[in-house]
Design an enzyme around this catalytic site. Structure first.
Site, PDB file in Angstrom:
ATOM      1  N   ASP A 165       0.830  -1.205   0.000  1.00  0.00           N
ATOM      2  CA  ASP A 165       0.000   0.000   0.000  1.00  0.00           C
ATOM      3  C   ASP A 165       0.862   1.252   0.000  1.00  0.00           C
ATOM      4  OD1 ASP A 165      -2.359   1.741   0.525  1.00  0.00           O
ATOM      5  OD2 ASP A 165      -1.334   2.006   2.439  1.00  0.00           O
ATOM      6  N   SER A 175      -6.651   1.148   0.564  1.00  0.00           N
ATOM      7  CA  SER A 175      -5.463   1.635   1.267  1.00  0.00           C
ATOM      8  C   SER A 175      -5.706   1.669   2.773  1.00  0.00           C
ATOM      9  CB  SER A 175      -5.090   3.026   0.756  1.00  0.00           C
ATOM     10  OG  SER A 175      -4.021   3.575   1.490  1.00  0.00           O
TER      11      SER A 175
END
Length: 443
Positions: free
Chosen positions: A161, A183
């Site tokens: 991420d 995310s």
């Protein structure tokens, strides 16, 4: 499997499978898939979107790219809280001990601030001696012993991420709801909580400026949680003005202590009670939100919440006496008032501008490696709906010294206020709640 085929599939509106998304994320993490190909895929997602199944699969792929925290050794239902960021948002400092005081274990990893939003870890580190880095064993032992620990986020939590976000930041693909949702949730899932409560901000001081976009983001995150088997709820709250009155690390710790004593600002108290009530329900300690709210109010009134805060601070090496003697917190030597230039009512406050003002004073970071000053910041004296006379104080700047740059910050704060003759219609603090069952709007 070839990445170019998956880029084309998404470009043409197709739905990628879990194995295809894992192939992309794992390949990018290893360096086998170059930036330019994942950039093309991210742009395709930006325009084509993702289904709930795709977004959940992407989230798991990123969560699996690094450490997975197993909270199994901690007894009870572990409920985490995440805020999408705002100005004056010190809710974790209040919620963690408040919720822990009713027997729900809080094992939380938090981050540092960047830009106009503050970080929980920075606020806690303004307390002398407080340690935010604990071993995994110590972290879990402390939660089992006192019901609560908050530490800095692991550097290897969802590393894919971090890498993907850096790429999105330079390819104009940040503002994609499925990519934002995955995310946030990838880190929450990797952190091991059984249930998740999300505080999704909306307004001038939030990442999502409109209620519509905030609700879409909240729905996406709740869908991800549901898809991967985590009970998830989201509360949409207003960030058109700062939360509470304090902006700045030690200043926000002080306001949090006052809130745990029952003397906090009305908006901050109400938001904490609402978020906390959802945590209590998901944690199995109450069957209804209203009953959970009353339980939390009682914990503030009887002193249990403040006692838990003291135990938490002491357990991590901090000076717990700040709860009774706030003067032991860092204090700026100079307090400079910002005066109103007109009479009337405060109609709007640009929350983001006040957050930036605090950052410019040294309370936040313009860059990742910047050093912050725990003592400085802004405290508001007037909020939306308040009457004000010309020459009256709108806010106080807590600074190291008065100089030209402080005068510029004062002007920024003054310009963040809109004062008009007519009193404004007040926007509600709590706007909606999203669960797997749908949306409930407060108004």
């Amino acid at each position: 499997m070839r990445s170019v085929d998956l880029i084309q599939k998404k470009r043409d509106g197709g739905e990628l499978t879990a194995s295809e998304l894992t192939f992309l994320i794992d390949g990018y993490s290893r360096g086998d898939i170059p930036d330019y190909q994942l950039s093309a895929w991210a742009m395709a997602v930006f325009f084509r979107g993702m289904t709930a199944r795709e977004t959940a699969a992407l989230t798991l792929a990123m969560a699996n790219s690094g450490d997975q925290v197993d909270l199994g050794p901690i007894s009870g239902i572990k409920v985490d809280k995440h805020s999408t960021g705002g100005v004056g948002d010190k809710t974790t400092l209040i919620l963690a001990p408040l919720v822990a005081s009713v027997g729900i274990p809080v094992a939380k990893m938090s981050g540092r601030g960047l830009g106009h939003t503050g970080g929980t870890i920075d606020k806690l580190e303004s307390i002398e001696g407080f340690r935010t880095e604990l071993s995994r064993e110590k972290f879990m032992t402390q939660v089992n012993d006192i019901g609560l620990s908050v530490i800095g986020q692991s550097g290897n939590l969802a590393p894919a991420d971090k890498k993907l976000y850096a790429l999105r930041d330079v390819t104009a693909t940040v503002e994609s709801i499925p990519l934002i949702a995955s995310s946030v949730m990838s880190k929450k899932i990797a952190a091991g909580a059984d249930a998740i409560v999300l505080d999704v901000k909306t307004g001038s001081g939030a990442f999502m400026k409109t209620l519509e976009d905030s609700e879409k983001l909240a729905q996406a995150m709740v869908e991800i949680g549901t898809e991967v088997g985590r009970n998830t709820a989201a509360v949409i709250s207003d960030m058109d003005q700062p939360l509470g009155y304090a902006i700045g690390n030690a200043l926000e710790v002080l306001e949090s202590i006052e809130t745990l004593k029952g003397n906090g600002p009305e908006d901050l108290t109400e938001l904490c009670l609402t978020l906390g009530a959802h945590m209590v329900v998901l944690g199995g300690k109450s069957d209804s939100i209203e009953a959970a709210k009353q339980l939390l109010r009682d914990q503030i009134t009887n002193g249990a919440a403040l006692a838990k805060f003291k135990a938490f601070i002491a357990a991590q090496g901090g000076d717990a006496s700040i709860a009774d003697d706030p003067a032991r917190l860092p204090q700026a030597p100079v307090i400079a008032p910002v005066k109103a230039e007109a009479s009337g009512f405060v109609n709007t406050i640009e929350a983001e501008q006040l957050g930036l003002a605090a950052m410019l004073l040294g309370a936040g970071r313009a860059t990742k490696d910047a050093v912050i000053d725990y003592a400085v910041g802004v405290t508001l004296r007037k909020k939306v709906g308040d009457s004000v006379e010309a020459g009256e104080t709108l806010a106080l700047l807590h600074v190291r010294e008065s100089n030209e740059s402080v005068s510029e910050v004062a002007e920024r704060v003054r310009q963040a206020y809109t004062i008009r003759a007519e009193k404004p219609e007040m926007r509600a603090l709590l706007l909606s709640v999203i669960t797997s069952e749908g949306i409930t709007r407060y108004t």
